[in-house]
Design a protein around this motif. Structure first.
Motif, PDB file in Angstrom:
ATOM      1  N   MET A 138      56.358 110.192  65.350  1.00  0.00           N
ATOM      2  CA  MET A 138      57.057 110.899  64.280  1.00  0.00           C
ATOM      3  C   MET A 138      56.448 112.285  64.069  1.00  0.00           C
ATOM      4  SD  MET A 138      59.062 108.461  63.756  1.00  0.00           S
ATOM      5  CE  MET A 138      60.040 108.748  62.302  1.00  0.00           C
ATOM      6  N   ALA A 140      56.747 114.926  61.671  1.00  0.00           N
ATOM      7  CA  ALA A 140      57.354 115.135  60.349  1.00  0.00           C
ATOM      8  C   ALA A 140      57.083 116.555  59.817  1.00  0.00           C
ATOM      9  CB  ALA A 140      56.856 114.063  59.390  1.00  0.00           C
ATOM     10  N   GLY A 197      57.997 112.846  52.301  1.00  0.00           N
ATOM     11  CA  GLY A 197      57.518 113.275  53.618  1.00  0.00           C
ATOM     12  C   GLY A 197      58.034 112.432  54.768  1.00  0.00           C
ATOM     13  N   TYR A 198      59.016 111.548  54.497  1.00  0.00           N
ATOM     14  CA  TYR A 198      59.616 110.763  55.581  1.00  0.00           C
ATOM     15  C   TYR A 198      60.765 111.529  56.228  1.00  0.00           C
ATOM     16  CZ  TYR A 198      56.963 106.607  54.416  1.00  0.00           C
ATOM     17  OH  TYR A 198      55.935 105.732  54.215  1.00  0.00           O
ATOM     18  N   ILE A 199      60.906 111.324  57.529  1.00  0.00           N
ATOM     19  CA  ILE A 199      62.006 111.965  58.243  1.00  0.00           C
ATOM     20  C   ILE A 199      63.317 111.257  57.889  1.00  0.00           C
ATOM     21  CG2 ILE A 199      62.946 112.495  60.524  1.00  0.00           C
ATOM     22  CD1 ILE A 199      60.073 112.650  61.582  1.00  0.00           C
ATOM     23  N   GLY A 204      61.627 105.200  59.247  1.00  0.00           N
ATOM     24  CA  GLY A 204      60.604 104.657  58.344  1.00  0.00           C
ATOM     25  C   GLY A 204      59.213 104.998  58.835  1.00  0.00           C
ATOM     26  N   ASP A 205      58.247 104.190  58.424  1.00  0.00           N
ATOM     27  CA  ASP A 205      56.859 104.431  58.822  1.00  0.00           C
ATOM     28  C   ASP A 205      56.610 103.774  60.171  1.00  0.00           C
ATOM     29  OD1 ASP A 205      53.986 104.014  59.154  1.00  0.00           O
ATOM     30  OD2 ASP A 205      53.831 104.812  57.119  1.00  0.00           O
ATOM     31  N   ALA A 206      56.482 104.610  61.192  1.00  0.00           N
ATOM     32  CA  ALA A 206      56.369 104.074  62.556  1.00  0.00           C
ATOM     33  C   ALA A 206      55.128 103.192  62.705  1.00  0.00           C
ATOM     34  CB  ALA A 206      56.334 105.223  63.559  1.00  0.00           C
ATOM     35  N   GLY A 207      54.001 103.642  62.144  1.00  0.00           N
ATOM     36  CA  GLY A 207      52.756 102.861  62.254  1.00  0.00           C
ATOM     37  C   GLY A 207      52.928 101.477  61.633  1.00  0.00           C
TER      38      GLY A 207
END
Ligand code: URA
Length: 214
Positions: A138, A140, A197-199, A204-207
């Protein structure tokens, strides 16, 4: 593949199909991880398209022939932790690549990325000749990628490519401005960042989705 300036969008149908799967919030950890890794492998095909080869003579069972071979030092530099999700996918096609992890966290007060881990090969012959591929799914704000590029440049790396799966325009602008020498490969350029700060639309949160920590 679409491209403009230093940005290359690898929008192969197989990548688009897998990207749709990982965007889907119903996709569970196993499928998310597998599809993300497969996207990385498919992207590697384009990312490595122009890398220089040397000539080498080999002997087939019939005769001698001059073939082309990869002699450049290749370094995959996953940004911890989500970048690990792309590493196997790249290693699948460049199994002898050196893995140089970069760990960065965001300082709560300054909001600036701080390095907590950076392991790179110190004994390679010509560091400025090595080809480095930063992996981070990501892209961002571009803050982390910018910091990773700076760390790599500080120790002497010169040929740096950034490979992400989804990117936001603000990050592209930042990297293009700060590092006009760095090529960026994405599977998709999304619309924007939200207030957290999310795309958007992103995935979502890739990690969290790779490691199941949500
Ligand atoms: N990091 C992520 O994992 N997802 C985003 O959308 C932005 C940053």
């Amino acid at each position: 593949m679409e491209s403009s300036k230093n940005l290359f969008i690898v929008n192969h149908p197989l990548i688009q199909d897998k990207l749709t799967r990982i965007r889907n919030h119903l996709t569970q950890k196993k499928d998310f991880k597998e599809n993300l890794s497969e996207i990385a492998t498919l992207m590697a095909y384009e990312v490595f398209k122009d890398i220089p080869l040397d000539e080498i003579e080999v002997e087939t069972p019939i005769t001698k022939v001059i073939g082309k071979t990869l002699t450049k030092t290749i370094i995959l530099s996953p940004i911890l932790r989500a970048g690990l999700g792309m590493t196997n996918g790249f290693e699948y096609v460049v199994p002898n690549a050196i893995i140089s992890h970069v760990g960065l966290y965001r300082d709560e007060e300054t909001l600036k990325p701080q390095k907590y881990f950076f392991k790179y090969p110190k004994n390679i012959k010509n560091i400025s000749d090595a080809l480095v591929f930063i992996l981070d799914p990501m892209l961002a704000t571009g803050g982390t990628a910018d910091a990773a590029i700076k760390e790599l440049k500080k120790v002497g790396f010169k040929n740096i490519t950034l490979v992400s799966i989804v990117g936001a325009p603000v990050a592209i602008k930042k990297i293009n401005h700060n590092h006009p020498d760095v090529k960026i490969f994405l599977a998709a350029l999304d619309k924007k960042l939200n207030d957290d700060g999310y795309i958007v639309p992103g995935l979502g949160d890739a990690g969290d989705r790779i490691f199941g920590t949500k």
